[in-house]
Design a protein around this motif. Structure first.
Motif, PDB file in Angstrom:
ATOM      1  N   THR A 194     -41.951 -65.278 -29.955  1.00 19.56           N
ATOM      2  CA  THR A 194     -43.138 -64.743 -30.325  1.00 19.56           C
ATOM      3  C   THR A 194     -44.217 -64.591 -29.132  1.00 19.56           C
ATOM      4  O   THR A 194     -45.053 -64.127 -28.938  1.00 19.56           O
ATOM      5  CB  THR A 194     -43.726 -65.759 -31.409  1.00 19.56           C
ATOM      6  N   GLY A 195     -43.728 -65.804 -28.105  1.00 25.79           N
ATOM      7  CA  GLY A 195     -44.417 -65.536 -26.903  1.00 25.79           C
ATOM      8  C   GLY A 195     -45.162 -66.970 -26.602  1.00 25.79           C
ATOM      9  O   GLY A 195     -45.893 -67.234 -25.798  1.00 25.79           O
ATOM     10  N   TYR A 196     -44.886 -67.879 -27.539  1.00 25.32           N
ATOM     11  CA  TYR A 196     -45.442 -69.285 -27.313  1.00 25.32           C
ATOM     12  C   TYR A 196     -44.915 -69.846 -26.095  1.00 25.32           C
ATOM     13  O   TYR A 196     -43.830 -69.804 -25.552  1.00 25.32           O
ATOM     14  CB  TYR A 196     -45.277 -70.404 -28.585  1.00 25.32           C
ATOM     15  N   VAL A 197     -45.713 -70.756 -25.589  1.00 26.67           N
ATOM     16  CA  VAL A 197     -45.640 -71.522 -24.214  1.00 26.67           C
ATOM     17  C   VAL A 197     -44.857 -72.925 -24.732  1.00 26.67           C
ATOM     18  O   VAL A 197     -45.416 -73.927 -25.138  1.00 26.67           O
ATOM     19  CB  VAL A 197     -46.769 -71.878 -23.481  1.00 26.67           C
ATOM     20  N   LEU A 198     -43.535 -73.022 -24.626  1.00 22.37           N
ATOM     21  CA  LEU A 198     -42.871 -74.008 -24.998  1.00 22.37           C
ATOM     22  C   LEU A 198     -43.147 -75.205 -24.270  1.00 22.37           C
ATOM     23  O   LEU A 198     -42.774 -76.513 -24.930  1.00 22.37           O
ATOM     24  CB  LEU A 198     -41.176 -73.784 -25.211  1.00 22.37           C
ATOM     25  N   GLU A 199     -43.554 -75.264 -23.351  1.00 27.05           N
ATOM     26  CA  GLU A 199     -43.702 -76.444 -22.254  1.00 27.05           C
ATOM     27  C   GLU A 199     -45.043 -77.119 -22.792  1.00 27.05           C
ATOM     28  O   GLU A 199     -45.148 -78.268 -22.493  1.00 27.05           O
ATOM     29  CB  GLU A 199     -43.977 -76.031 -20.840  1.00 27.05           C
ATOM     30  N   THR A 200     -45.944 -76.467 -23.504  1.00 30.82           N
ATOM     31  CA  THR A 200     -46.859 -77.167 -24.040  1.00 30.82           C
ATOM     32  C   THR A 200     -46.740 -77.596 -25.545  1.00 30.82           C
ATOM     33  O   THR A 200     -45.653 -77.336 -26.252  1.00 30.82           O
ATOM     34  CB  THR A 200     -48.091 -76.189 -24.182  1.00 30.82           C
ATOM     35  N   GLU A 201     -47.573 -78.433 -26.238  1.00 33.14           N
ATOM     36  CA  GLU A 201     -47.300 -78.937 -27.547  1.00 33.14           C
ATOM     37  C   GLU A 201     -47.751 -77.917 -28.599  1.00 33.14           C
ATOM     38  O   GLU A 201     -48.400 -76.948 -28.453  1.00 33.14           O
ATOM     39  CB  GLU A 201     -48.281 -80.028 -27.895  1.00 33.14           C
ATOM     40  N   ILE A 202     -46.646 -77.787 -29.487  1.00 31.31           N
ATOM     41  CA  ILE A 202     -46.478 -76.949 -30.632  1.00 31.31           C
ATOM     42  C   ILE A 202     -46.548 -77.463 -31.646  1.00 31.31           C
ATOM     43  O   ILE A 202     -45.602 -78.455 -32.208  1.00 31.31           O
ATOM     44  CB  ILE A 202     -45.477 -75.657 -30.505  1.00 31.31           C
ATOM     45  N   GLU A 203     -47.336 -77.240 -32.796  1.00 29.51           N
ATOM     46  CA  GLU A 203     -47.320 -77.901 -34.176  1.00 29.51           C
ATOM     47  C   GLU A 203     -46.653 -76.950 -35.082  1.00 29.51           C
ATOM     48  O   GLU A 203     -46.825 -75.709 -35.170  1.00 29.51           O
ATOM     49  CB  GLU A 203     -48.838 -78.153 -34.517  1.00 29.51           C
TER      50      GLU A 203
END
Length: 234
Positions: A194-203
């Motif tokens: 989807t394009g989320y930045v996996l290096e940042t926190e994802i809930e």
């Protein structure tokens, strides 16, 4: 299934193809209604031009009962021509205020944003014998769009196990071609695609869906499906 879809198409029904949730407030429902009233005339005109016939509740139930495989579900989506409304269109301006709309409403409208498309797939997946362990999932994190990064962007999708007992996802109207050995890996793959930045926190939040109910036909009931339990994929 082919016979069912052919019969429906023949009468023109498919023309052209770790934070607690905030409960829905009455104010949210009022704002949603105001949006619909504002853009209803233009949307209705488009619907009349492109999809002149809506399904009744009985007809939609019959359509669901005729879907017995993932390929059947793909056929329904393709024949109905479901799409994600482009930014700036009246459909998008209305849909953006919705929260997990009813599948019947989404089908007759012909379009929906991520949460509506996710919920749309649920009754069909529940009817497919080879599909098990169906979860509605919501994620929140930093989403990269072109060169911009949108913080705390939300996305909704569905995770399920197929006949191989491996996990797949349904996101924005598409079923993943790849399968995954765990639910957490499938969820991470969806975020990445989807394009989320996996290096940042994802809930990640999820809700298991076990059976059909009034939410299939009623927007207000469908909103109650919004995931609440937090998961943390490895």
């Amino acid at each position: 299934m082919r016979k069912t879809l052919a019969a429906i198409a023949s009468i023109g029904l498919f023309s052209l193809g770790c934070e607690k949730n905030i409960p829905l407030r009455e104010q949210d429902h009022t704002l949603h209604r105001e949006k619909i009233e504002k853009y209803a005339p233009e949307i209705e005109e488009r619907r009349a031009r492109i999809w002149p016939i809506d399904l009744s509740e009985r007809e939609f139930a019959e359509l669901i009962s005729g879907v017995n495989s993932l390929s059947d579900l793909k056929s329904v989506i393709k024949q109905r021509g479901l799409y994600y409304p482009q930014r700036g269109t009246p459909e998008n301006k209305t849909a953006i205020e919705l929260s997990y709309g009813a599948p019947w409403e989404t089908h007759n409208r012909g379009s929906g944003v991520c949460d509506e498309l996710a919920v749309y797939a649920l009754p069909f997946l529940l009817n497919i014998p080879t599909v098990k362990n169906i979860y509605l999932v919501e994620i929140k994190g930093d989403l990269k769009n072109s060169e911009e990064v949108k913080e705390n962007a939300r996305h909704a999708f569905v995770l399920f196990r197929d006949e191989t007992q491996r996990w797949r996802y349904f996101s924005n109207g598409d079923i993943s071609k790849l399968t995954y050995d765990s639910m957490s890996n499938a969820a991470t793959a969806t975020a990445l695609d989807t394009g989320y930045v996996l290096e940042t926190e994802i809930e990640y939040k999820m809700r298991e869906i076990n059976q059909k109910g009034p939410w299939v036909y009623n927007d207000f009931e469908a909103r109650k499906l919004r995931p609440e339990s937090t998961i943390c994929p490895n």
